[in-house]
Write a protein that holds these residues in place. Structure first.
Motif: not given
Length: 107
Positions: A31-33, A85-104
């Protein structure tokens, strides 16, 4: 037989239960990605076509928006009265979504 007994806490082993397992491959991460991917794509499109920003400028603004939204969501989660709870893995998932969008967008 606990009445009147003094407990030496140095002898007590405390195991904190893991209420929310934070796995890398989980529905929450997908969901984050997805959310950051779609937010980046849609806002980049709007800023480039409607506000006539350059593709690079619009992408930078869109990426900043998506990552800021993800960070604010985690900050809000860390301030909850229950199960904060602050989840660093959620931030990484958000960054992955941004990178995938930038690739598109770069295609």
């Amino acid at each position: 037989e606990w009445e009147g007994r003094i407990v030496d806490y140095s002898e007590v082993e405390v195991i904190e239960p893991l209420l929310h397992p934070d796995e890398w491959l989980a529905r929450d991460k997908a969901l984050h990605v997805s959310a950051s991917f779609l937010l980046t794509l849609s806002s980049q499109y709007i800023w480039e076509t409607k506000l006539e920003l350059t593709e690079g400028g619009a992408l930078a603004l869109a990426a900043t928006t998506a990552l800021t939204a993800g960070l604010l969501k985690e900050v809000m989660d860390s301030q909850r009265s229950q199960e904060a709870h602050f989840c660093y893995r959620d931030i990484v998932a958000d960054a992955l979504g941004v990178l995938l969008a930038a690739g598109i967008i770069a295609l």
